[in-house]
Design a protein around this motif. Sequence first.
Motif, mmCIF file in Angstrom:
data_model
loop_
_atom_site.group_PDB
_atom_site.id
_atom_site.type_symbol
_atom_site.label_atom_id
_atom_site.label_comp_id
_atom_site.label_asym_id
_atom_site.label_seq_id
_atom_site.Cartn_x
_atom_site.Cartn_y
_atom_site.Cartn_z
ATOM 1 N N VAL A 374 0.849 -1.190 0.000
ATOM 2 C CA VAL A 374 0.000 0.000 0.000
ATOM 3 C C VAL A 374 0.883 1.238 0.000
ATOM 4 C CG1 VAL A 374 -1.767 1.304 1.255
ATOM 5 C CG2 VAL A 374 -1.840 -1.189 1.252
ATOM 6 N N VAL A 375 0.529 2.196 -0.841
ATOM 7 C CA VAL A 375 1.188 3.499 -0.832
ATOM 8 C C VAL A 375 0.142 4.517 -0.393
ATOM 9 C CG1 VAL A 375 2.517 5.194 -2.134
ATOM 10 C CG2 VAL A 375 2.646 2.775 -2.750
ATOM 11 N N VAL A 376 0.392 5.186 0.727
ATOM 12 C CA VAL A 376 -0.594 6.097 1.311
ATOM 13 C C VAL A 376 -0.121 7.538 1.172
ATOM 14 C CG1 VAL A 376 -1.499 4.376 2.917
ATOM 15 C CG2 VAL A 376 0.431 5.808 3.618
ATOM 16 N N PHE A 377 -1.083 8.446 1.105
ATOM 17 C CA PHE A 377 -0.777 9.870 0.944
ATOM 18 C C PHE A 377 -1.931 10.685 1.519
ATOM 19 C CE2 PHE A 377 -2.618 8.062 -2.894
ATOM 20 C CZ PHE A 377 -3.739 8.861 -3.094
ATOM 21 N N GLY A 378 -1.715 11.979 1.668
ATOM 22 C CA GLY A 378 -2.785 12.874 2.106
ATOM 23 C C GLY A 378 -3.077 12.796 3.594
ATOM 24 N N GLU A 379 -4.155 13.455 4.008
ATOM 25 C CA GLU A 379 -4.509 13.585 5.426
ATOM 26 C C GLU A 379 -4.774 12.240 6.099
ATOM 27 O OE1 GLU A 379 -7.800 16.198 5.953
ATOM 28 O OE2 GLU A 379 -6.784 17.955 5.137
ATOM 29 N N LYS A 394 2.591 -6.040 4.900
ATOM 30 C CA LYS A 394 3.896 -5.702 5.450
ATOM 31 C C LYS A 394 4.551 -4.512 4.740
ATOM 32 C CE LYS A 394 4.957 -10.364 7.199
ATOM 33 N NZ LYS A 394 3.758 -10.276 7.963
ATOM 34 N N THR A 395 4.233 -4.304 3.489
ATOM 35 C CA THR A 395 4.869 -3.216 2.731
ATOM 36 C C THR A 395 3.917 -2.025 2.661
ATOM 37 O OG1 THR A 395 6.038 -4.854 1.384
ATOM 38 C CG2 THR A 395 5.996 -2.591 0.570
ATOM 39 N N ILE A 396 4.230 -1.001 3.439
ATOM 40 C CA ILE A 396 3.414 0.219 3.485
ATOM 41 C C ILE A 396 4.355 1.409 3.350
ATOM 42 C CG2 ILE A 396 1.748 1.569 4.805
ATOM 43 C CD1 ILE A 396 1.271 -1.105 6.437
ATOM 44 N N ILE A 397 4.120 2.219 2.336
ATOM 45 C CA ILE A 397 5.021 3.334 2.033
ATOM 46 C C ILE A 397 4.229 4.639 2.022
ATOM 47 C CG2 ILE A 397 6.503 4.348 0.250
ATOM 48 C CD1 ILE A 397 7.304 1.562 -0.575
ATOM 49 N N PHE A 398 4.818 5.684 2.579
ATOM 50 C CA PHE A 398 4.209 7.014 2.540
ATOM 51 C C PHE A 398 4.704 7.759 1.300
ATOM 52 C CE2 PHE A 398 3.480 5.865 6.841
ATOM 53 C CZ PHE A 398 2.392 6.617 7.280
ATOM 54 N N ALA A 399 3.789 8.490 0.664
ATOM 55 C CA ALA A 399 4.137 9.313 -0.501
ATOM 56 C C ALA A 399 3.639 10.735 -0.274
ATOM 57 C CB ALA A 399 3.512 8.734 -1.764
ATOM 58 N N GLU A 400 4.276 11.681 -0.962
ATOM 59 C CA GLU A 400 3.883 13.084 -0.809
ATOM 60 C C GLU A 400 2.545 13.372 -1.479
ATOM 61 O OE1 GLU A 400 6.918 15.738 -2.083
ATOM 62 O OE2 GLU A 400 8.472 14.864 -0.799
ATOM 63 N N HIS A 407 5.318 6.449 -8.678
ATOM 64 C CA HIS A 407 6.713 6.036 -8.836
ATOM 65 C C HIS A 407 7.127 5.049 -7.740
ATOM 66 C CE1 HIS A 407 7.694 8.720 -12.185
ATOM 67 N NE2 HIS A 407 6.879 9.577 -11.604
ATOM 68 N N LYS A 408 6.675 5.276 -6.528
ATOM 69 C CA LYS A 408 7.016 4.368 -5.437
ATOM 70 C C LYS A 408 6.321 3.015 -5.614
ATOM 71 C CE LYS A 408 8.396 7.827 -2.093
ATOM 72 N NZ LYS A 408 8.082 8.640 -0.906
ATOM 73 N N ALA A 409 5.080 3.042 -6.138
ATOM 74 C CA ALA A 409 4.370 1.789 -6.402
ATOM 75 C C ALA A 409 5.073 0.991 -7.490
ATOM 76 C CB ALA A 409 2.932 2.085 -6.812
ATOM 77 N N TYR A 410 5.539 1.676 -8.522
ATOM 78 C CA TYR A 410 6.238 0.976 -9.609
ATOM 79 C C TYR A 410 7.516 0.311 -9.098
ATOM 80 C CZ TYR A 410 8.548 0.019 -14.032
ATOM 81 O OH TYR A 410 9.184 -0.614 -15.078
ATOM 82 N N GLU A 411 8.221 1.014 -8.227
ATOM 83 C CA GLU A 411 9.483 0.484 -7.696
ATOM 84 C C GLU A 411 9.264 -0.801 -6.902
ATOM 85 O OE1 GLU A 411 11.138 3.641 -5.428
ATOM 86 O OE2 GLU A 411 11.573 4.902 -7.184
#
Length: 449
Positions: A374-379, A394-400, A407-411
């Motif tokens: 999951v890539v999360v962003f915003g409030e 297990k894989t959770i990434i913050f994005a601006e 781009h982070k999801a593609y990686e």
Amino acid sequence: MNKLVNFPYAHVLVLGLAKSGAATAQVLLDSGIQVRVNDLKATEEDELVSELRSLGADVVIGSHPLAVLNNIDLIVKNPGIPYENVILKEAVNRDIPIITEIELAGQLAEEMIIGITGSNGKTTTTMLIYEMLRMSKTPVKLAGNIGIVATEVARSLRHEERLVLELSSFQLMGIKTFKPKIAVLLNIFEAHLDYHKTLENYKLAKANIFINQLEDDYLIYNADEPNVVEASRSAKSIRVPFSVSVKLENGAWVDEDYLYFKDERIIALKDIVLVGTHNLENILAAVSAAKLSGATNQGIIEVLKTFTGVTHRLQFIANINGRLFYNDSKATNILATQKALSSFNQPTILLAGGLDRGNGFDELIPYLKNVKGVVVFGETADKLKDTSLKAGIKTIIFAENVEDAVHKAYEMSESSDVVLLSPACASWDQYKTFEERGDMFIQAVHTIK
């Protein structure tokens, strides 16, 4: 041009300018009615202001003075303006009726309206019905919550034309006599409670789509949704159900291989392009409305074999090195994201986040079984992270923002993964609209490509 006939109000206040306000004022002026327009954000430099004044409207801008209610016997409000607005609260105190422009469109179009509402799937179903009629050579126009002002289209509607209207709860809340010949009620789930305050108020607003229908009108309704079934029982019109789970003698349904309307086989499921059970529900509703409006099977089949979806609604964008990118930016609530996630069986990377309306996201957990990251962003990023952890991801990434998330999801992705933007939130913390958010997603995908 069609005009309002036997309209019982002589002095009307149009509250909120924008596209719908301008079209409303134009119709009223053309019909010989005195019009006052009040808008908070408009300026003297706006062309609409000078244009409406030249046509005889009294235009008050920059504030909401109570004096705009003087000698007014009806208010037509922009659907987005809340009823807590100072003008509307005072209008209620003075017993001045308040409607939305959909009411006027109904009077202009009379018996030619197909109206579609629901918490999710409105736009897809509306477009399907429109395309099915168009492919069947049935004269038809499109308007409503889809972004085309209904009153403006209804002004020029010819007698032989159908008008397919997407209708929001905001629009339906402000009707008095509006009555579509064919009403479609897709689903009712908790949504827009910041506006309606309670689920019961929201249900009542949705049910307004059929409240004025008569015995020779039609209500197409989702027989698999308890809230819809409960609401539809009060309808006076002919009830036409649809279901993805049971056979229906008087509606639309599917078995393992085919789609049917009543006892007529329409199309093989393998020939339908749109993916997902929720889209199958939308298709069944659309087929029902199209058949009742005189569409041909050939026209219906041609659409179902080619219609790939509405922009920003589970829209396929690209296959990049085996990664399948889908734009579902229109998923502004949990239900929509649940349905999007249910559409895929392969490993999925979910991009989600946006405006925080105070709700949690644990209702997503049963739908995250195929989500590998999951890539999360915003409030809502922290809340979505907590939900993802509860789901065992297990894989959770913050994005601006959405662009960064792509781009982070593609990686983190691999060949045959789905990369799905389905935010489960409104866009207004970072973007003006969900369309802008979806466009940013598309642009970011193409930079990878």
